[in-house]
Design a protein around this motif. Sequence first.
Motif: not given
Length: 116
Positions: A105-116
């Motif tokens: 089973y999978w979730g819907q996902g969560t976005q991770v953004t990494v800036s410099l």
Amino acid sequence: QVQLVESGGGLVQAGGSLRLSCAASGGRFATMTMGWYRQVPGKQREFVAQITPGNINTNYADSVKGRFTISRDNAKNTVYLQMNSLKPEDAAVYYCNAIVGFNGYWGQGTQVTVSL
């Protein structure tokens, strides 16, 4: 039917930390093998970390060893991914995964953004 809901994603500077959470419902959480995967556009979803029932074993992708920690709280039906020393290449949509018997089973996902 198992349902998974991720949270905790967001924008963080390189070198920073985030903790992702995944709340499970609809099954016996304590018996589930739980994992985290991630995906960037145009690439296949890749394994990040996994934890077996009873916190007996954890496994990590080489790219995150020593920086990420997976854990679970069976009382809260929740699995966590503590991400430290984040790098730009860690940016992705992170998905929670549960294995119950022969089903995944999978979730819907969560976005991770990494800036410099």
